[in-house]
Design an enzyme around this catalytic site. Sequence first.
Site, PDB file in Angstrom:
ATOM      1  N   GLU A   1       3.535  45.094   5.452  1.00 40.73           N
ATOM      2  CA  GLU A   1       2.171  45.096   4.930  1.00 40.73           C
ATOM      3  C   GLU A   1       1.151  45.042   6.062  1.00 40.73           C
ATOM      4  O   GLU A   1       0.107  45.698   6.011  1.00 40.73           O
ATOM      5  CB  GLU A   1       1.968  43.912   3.986  1.00 40.73           C
ATOM      6  CG  GLU A   1       2.784  43.960   2.717  1.00 40.73           C
ATOM      7  CD  GLU A   1       4.218  43.465   2.916  1.00 40.73           C
ATOM      8  OE1 GLU A   1       4.997  43.529   1.946  1.00 40.73           O
ATOM      9  OE2 GLU A   1       4.558  43.009   4.034  1.00 40.73           O
TER      10      GLU A   1
ATOM     11  N   ARG B   1      16.291  43.063  10.997  1.00 37.90           N
ATOM     12  CA  ARG B   1      14.956  42.800  10.443  1.00 37.90           C
ATOM     13  C   ARG B   1      14.401  41.487  10.980  1.00 37.90           C
ATOM     14  O   ARG B   1      13.205  41.374  11.261  1.00 37.90           O
ATOM     15  CB  ARG B   1      15.046  42.749   8.913  1.00 37.90           C
ATOM     16  CG  ARG B   1      13.708  42.510   8.207  1.00 37.90           C
ATOM     17  CD  ARG B   1      12.801  43.692   8.333  1.00 37.90           C
ATOM     18  NE  ARG B   1      11.599  43.552   7.525  1.00 37.90           N
ATOM     19  CZ  ARG B   1      10.644  44.471   7.455  1.00 37.90           C
ATOM     20  NH1 ARG B   1      10.755  45.599   8.138  1.00 37.90           N
ATOM     21  NH2 ARG B   1       9.581  44.297   6.696  1.00 37.90           N
TER      22      ARG B   1
END
Length: 426
Positions: A68, A274
């Site tokens: 985001e 990640r």
Amino acid sequence: MAAPALTLTYRLYQALTALGAPLAMREARKRFVETNGPLDRLSERAGRTNVARPEGRLVWIHAVSVGEFRSILGLVDRLVAEGVHVLVTTTTATSATLAAERLPEGALHQFSPLDTPQATRRFLDHWRPDLVAFVESEIWPNQIVAAHRRGLPLVLLNARLSARSLKRWQKLSATAESLFARFSLILCQVKGTEQALALLGADAMVTSTTGDLKADADALPIDPDEAARLSALIGDRPLWVAASTHEGEEEQVSAAHRIVTGTSRESLLILVPRHPERANAIAHQLAEEGWQIARRSAGQDPGPDTQIYLADTLGETGLWYHLAPVVFVAGSFAPVGGHNPYEPAHFGCAILHGPLYANFALAYGEMTRRDACLEVEDATALGLTVAGLFQTPRLAPLQDNARAYVTSAKNLQDDIAARLRALIEA
């Protein structure tokens, strides 16, 4: 039009979050410790800070994590260029590190306040934003209500609503309406989200579908000197990247690489977890499986005998995409919703993904239609597909189509920046 009255459900939530504020802070501290977060900044989660508010107009944008955050960087750049200060909040240590590297002068980063009445009040009292924007599915009732009471325009950017979230909100339909109706502007990724939000009470006059901001984000940065150095080290070895892997996916990627090396012994895998804090466990696992590995965080380079290069650093994903012709976008073998395929598309990578990609269904659907990506069902299919791409002419069309897809994405950033400025100046 006046917003609907707040419901008993919201009042109960407000009371419980007020009473539970100390417990919420303890959980936030625990999370900071687990993820190597900066404990000297933990107080930001309680709405406290030693950073002064800049003079002039200030937009607060909350982007929960790395994906985001990256999606709104272009928007931040445009607002800052117009003389608007931007305060970006995130919740993860990884995104905070990235913010320190990527935010332009004129923009600030803070960890987001917890959604308790106390933290929200302190945060708003100190920063006094002129506009509040939440990204994707960040719906925090206390923050929404408090900002609305202060007369601040509320914006939901790149709105996304899963089927599960829709069902949950439908069970609380009156509360949903009382919250979503308080937004001044809602911009959705897909028409389905716009329709769902209308069912939940969002004002149709301020809600529209604009597409995915991630598609219009700038390409990830690279260090050209480092790219040239690593390219020389790797030479013409068959190379592929597994990006943004989650727990359980490294085993599948390892199994796939076993197939690839069985066909092309010199093949090299760059594995990008990640969450880099998991790197020690991943390195131990790979070593036990018999792989020759090198670690980026240890300053090691991929040598001639290296089979897997563990890229356990932050902010270098663009470098790996630049080097590799084939990328497996992970988070799609694990039930986390998938990860951003636009980023490797900027670099003309052949993009592979697993079957679990709910958060990027729009992107993958369109990319599949344009022959710009391939879905692989499991580790075996991944390995066979990567090996096949190294040996057939199928690779080049996938690369070209991926780049063409992202290049043709609609330019959203300028339009959204203009809409936010108009709300501030209204």
